[in-house]
Design an enzyme around this catalytic site. Structure first.
Site, PDB file in Angstrom:
ATOM      1  N   TYR A   1       0.841  -1.194   0.000  1.00  0.00           N
ATOM      2  CA  TYR A   1       0.000   0.000   0.000  1.00  0.00           C
ATOM      3  C   TYR A   1       0.875   1.242   0.000  1.00  0.00           C
ATOM      4  O   TYR A   1       1.870   1.310   0.727  1.00  0.00           O
ATOM      5  CB  TYR A   1      -0.884   0.009   1.243  1.00  0.00           C
ATOM      6  CG  TYR A   1      -1.725   1.248   1.390  1.00  0.00           C
ATOM      7  CD1 TYR A   1      -3.022   1.303   0.880  1.00  0.00           C
ATOM      8  CD2 TYR A   1      -1.225   2.381   2.018  1.00  0.00           C
ATOM      9  CE1 TYR A   1      -3.794   2.456   0.996  1.00  0.00           C
ATOM     10  CE2 TYR A   1      -1.990   3.539   2.142  1.00  0.00           C
ATOM     11  CZ  TYR A   1      -3.274   3.564   1.628  1.00  0.00           C
ATOM     12  OH  TYR A   1      -4.032   4.701   1.736  1.00  0.00           O
TER      13      TYR A   1
ATOM     14  N   GLU B   1      -3.710   7.493  -4.063  1.00  0.00           N
ATOM     15  CA  GLU B   1      -3.695   6.219  -3.350  1.00  0.00           C
ATOM     16  C   GLU B   1      -3.441   5.077  -4.318  1.00  0.00           C
ATOM     17  O   GLU B   1      -4.144   4.936  -5.316  1.00  0.00           O
ATOM     18  CB  GLU B   1      -5.017   5.998  -2.611  1.00  0.00           C
ATOM     19  CG  GLU B   1      -4.979   4.770  -1.717  1.00  0.00           C
ATOM     20  CD  GLU B   1      -6.284   4.556  -0.960  1.00  0.00           C
ATOM     21  OE1 GLU B   1      -7.329   4.394  -1.620  1.00  0.00           O
ATOM     22  OE2 GLU B   1      -6.242   4.550   0.288  1.00  0.00           O
TER      23      GLU B   1
END
Ligand code: ADP
Ligand code: MG
Length: 399
Positions: free
Chosen positions: A119, A207
């Site tokens: 991530y 993101e």
């Protein structure tokens, strides 16, 4: 402003950020064409909507199958089949709400052989006035759960705008992500390019979930969520062009046409306020009195009678609104102008829900007099607490 994954991936390419090859498709024929341009043997068919969680999402229509909005195809025939199943159907994910979103665009991309899912996000951190990078080895899944249950798995690093990206930033990210050898260098390049992209394009959020390490050790961005600071859009016409109005709340679009700052919320008290701070305070006090605001609406400092009328129209168009609270402080704005706007709107639209109006400031007495003499059923309030109490009491009587 948000953009689609396929558009975000075009930006990755422009900034030298590694991402699989792929093409957008608006029809089944285009999906097949796109697949033919890619080598295979695995293609990924991805629904393009402005919401995450597509992989685990569910379509409302049974004919769309039960495999979610991100599907691995083993042949071009399968790409065709999935495209037929998904296009025009409604995908519901944890981020769309129950109504879901209609899939009008697909993205067909090369399948990657994934070893690990990581991530990475970057956002403007107000507390440090810097761009912060947030990374975790626990990618691919719901990062909110990771943050909640195992916060030690999430690492944050900020970049000082005075120095910009420095190689140690890249190394820190690489080590936090458990990368080794050549991957450390690749991570440095990645962070450097992403930082440049975030700053140059005035993003408020980027993101990448997941950022993956492939079986042959490469770092690749498999997903892309980008959010741009709307106050800076005037200097990025190329980003504005990517806007997909079909993905935005229709009332919010209507509001922006009239230069009204409007955000739809879940409650049932419509709010019409001037000034963002006062609008926030109004929402807070409504909650304090046990009710929920239906919207945030700031008509701005110098709203005209017409603007107030448009604001009313927008609030009334929402069927969940069961009461309206107008809270105006007349500084630049005069209370008598507001009163006239309220009356014009009330006459024109036949407001059936209780309407509480609190005015204060310039020409307040004249404003109150105009409201009183209008003969309309308007409940006057003296201050914030009084207004919130009156509108919540009205709602209780209706219920
Ligand atoms: P969402 O976050 O909306 O569910 P993603 O783009 O993150 O959509 O895709 C969901 C999952 O699908 C990823 O976590 C990854 O496991 C898989 N995936 C996505 N794109 C690819 C790809 N190009 N190759 C292989 N797997 C992929
Ligand atoms: Mg994702």
């Amino acid at each position: 402003m948000n953009i689609h994954e396929y558009q975000a991936k075009e930006l990755y390419r422009a900034y030298g950020v590694p991402t699989p090859n792929g093409f957008a498709a608006f029809s089944v024929a285009e999906a097949v064409e796109a697949a033919k341009k890619l080598p295979g043997p695995v293609w990924v068919v991805k629904a393009q909507i402005h919401a995450g969680g597509r992989g685990k999402g569910k379509f409302l229509e049974a004919s769309a199958g039960d495999k979610g909005g991100v599907r691995l195809a083993k042949s071009i025939d399968e790409v065709k089949e999935f495209a037929e199943q998904m296009l025009g159907k409604t995908l519901v994910t944890v981020q769309t709400g129950n109504a879901g979103r209609v899939v009008n665009r697909l993205y067909i991309e090369d399948g990657s052989a994934i070893d690990r899912e990581l991530y990475l996000s970057a956002l403007v951190d107000r507390s440090t006035s810097r761009v912060a990078f947030i990374v975790s080895q626990a990618g691919g899944m719901n990062i909110e759960d990771v943050a909640h249950e195992t916060p030690e798995k999430i690492h944050t690093l900020t970049i000082d705008p005075a120095t910009g990206y420095q190689p140690f930033h890249g190394r820190k990210v690489a080590f936090a992500l458990g990368l080794k050898g050549d991957q450390v260098k690749a991570a440095g390049k990645l962070v450097e390019n992403l930082y440049r992209m975030v700053v140059e394009k005035d993003m408020s959020l980027l993101e990448i979930n997941p950022l993956v390490v492939t079986k042959d050790g490469k770092l690749i961005c498999l997903d892309g969520k980008m959010n741009f600071d709307s106050n800076a859009l005037y200097r990025h016409p190329e980003i504005v062009e990517l806007r997909d109005l079909g993905e935005e709340d229709q009332t919010e679009i209507e509001a922006s046409k009239h230069d009204l700052a409007f955000v739809k919320l879940d409650g049932n008290i419509g709010c019409l306020v001037n000034g963002a701070g006062l609008a926030m305070a109004t929402m807070d006090i409504i909650k304090l009195y046990g009710a929920e605001p239906a919207n945030f609406l700031d008509v701005g400092g110098g709203a005209s009678k017409e603007k107030v009328r448009e604001a009313f129209k927008i609030i009334l168009a929402d069927p969940s609104v069961k009461g309206i609270l107008v809270n105006i402080f007349g500084g630049i704005m005069r209370c008598d102008i507001i009163a006239e706007g309220v009356i014009a709107a009330a006459r024109e639209m036949d407001i059936k829900v209780p309407l509480v109006v609190r005015l204060e400031g310039t020409n307040v007495d004249l404003g109150k007099k105009i409201l009183k003499e209008s003969g309309l059923k308007i409940i006057p309030a003296d201050d914030l607490a009084d207004a919130a109490k009156k509108i919540t009491d009205e709602l209780k009587q209706v219920a």
